[in-house]
Design an enzyme around this catalytic site. Structure first.
Site: not given
Length: 362
Positions: A64, A178, A208-209, A231, A323
């Protein structure tokens, strides 16, 4: 190695929150076009590179391109921007960060995330982590009217303002690893691929998130015979965390997922496809880790349960501080993930695919 580092840097520094992936999509298309037969951008913005192989069997690899972000939901009369999260944030990582805010003109302007200073915080609450509802973005404006003249409005999005950097040798840090590292792994593998036993659909997915949205759309369109998601995964190999909770360690090789998931349910990687990937890792001498992750999932979950069911698995790149503005990984893990992906795509023949699919019981 340096070639991969520069590719990851370009991808990491591009700005692309969920639903607004335009800038990073341009980078992906430019990097992908020379190595595939055709590039398609679908209605929701997934980039699909098609590399034709010896058979019409379809392999799908997904990584992603979106990153977690912020969206303005209110502008104070004094010119401060209130916002809501787009994706999963830990509020502690946001305080005091610089951000880029996208204007209605398509340009980006800088701002900072502010909060109530400790000097005027009620007694006893000085050291409490603030909630997102109490944070705001300061772009240096003094009124709502000035904000609007700059082209910032309700619905404007923001991402972290952070440069890519090398920490020590092959260990690097930056924002949005990410999953820009997964995209880099895919693009790097495409550069090395020659003949394939199947037709490859290399997909840079969107959103995706916020719920694995792009992968669902792409999987319905492609209906692959098998799929691999790329990922990041948790590397909690840091002080204060027990060995059992490390999940993976950086520098020990890519991870081959066994299980992940959370409140939405667990995802178990297709056992035969997973074992096939493990065997190939052993055969080519790539170090690997087996991954059992409670909490979080990947595009593989969205792909696996489309149509009649699609054998799907995940190759993960161990990453610390996911994140956050300072994600950390070892580039060797990512390059080894790319080597493993290349070998899997080359060695997953129609006969191997048949062993994953429907079995007739006599």
């Amino acid at each position: 190695m340096e070639e991969f580092i520069q590719l990851l840097k370009r991808l990491s520094e591009a700005r692309g929150p969920s639903g607004f992936e335009d800038e990073v999509r341009e980078v992906v298309v430019r990097e992908m076009e020379p190595y595939v037969d055709e590039v398609v951008v679908d209605r929701w913005g997934n980039v699909i590179g098609i590399k034709r192989g010896a058979s019409e069997r379809r392999a799908m690899v997904a990584a992603h391109i979106d990153e977690i972000g912020l969206m303005v939901d209110h502008i104070d009369k004094e010119g401060f921007l209130r916002f809501r999260p787009v994706g999963g944030w830990n509020e502690v990582t946001l305080v005091g960060q610089r951000v880029w805010v996208k204007t209605s003109r398509g340009t980006w302007i800088r701002g900072v995330v502010g909060s109530t200073p400790p000097h005027v915080t009620p007694a006893g609450k000085e050291r409490e982590a603030p909630e997102i509802k109490d944070l705001f973005i300061d772009i240096g404006a003094s009124s709502r009217e000035e904000v609007e003249k700059l082209g910032v409005e309700v619905g404007s999005v923001a991402v972290l303002d952070r440069e890519f950097a090398v920490l020590n040798g092959r260990v690097v840090t930056g924002k949005a690893f990410d999953d820009r590292v997964g995209v880099a792994v895919l693009l790097y593998a495409l550069r090395q691929l020659k003949e394939l036993p199947t037709t490859l659909y290399a997909v840079a997915t969107v959103q995706e998130e916020v719920g694995l949205r792009g992968a669902q759309i792409a999987a319905e369109r492609i209906n692959p015979h098998y799929a691999i998601a790329l990922d990041t995964t948790i590397a909690a190999d840091v002080p204060g965390v027990g060995d059992r909770l490390h999940v993976t360690k950086i520098g020990k090789g890519p991870a081959i997922k066994v299980l992940d998931g959370g409140r939405g349910g667990l995802f178990i990687a297709h056992p035969q496809l997973r074992d096939h990937i493990v065997k190939i890792a052993r055969d080519i001498g790539v170090p690997y880790q087996l991954e059992v992750l409670y909490g979080g999932t990947t595009d593989a979950m969205a792909i696996a349960f489309r149509r009649e069911g699609i054998p799907a698995a995940t190759i993960s790149i161990p990453t610390r501080y996911i994140h956050s503005p300072v994600e950390v990984l070892n580039v060797e893990d990512a390059v080894n993930a790319s080597k493993l992906l290349k070998a899997v795509l080359e060695r997953t023949t129609p006969a191997v695919i048949d062993s994953f699919l429907d079995k007739r019981i006599k």
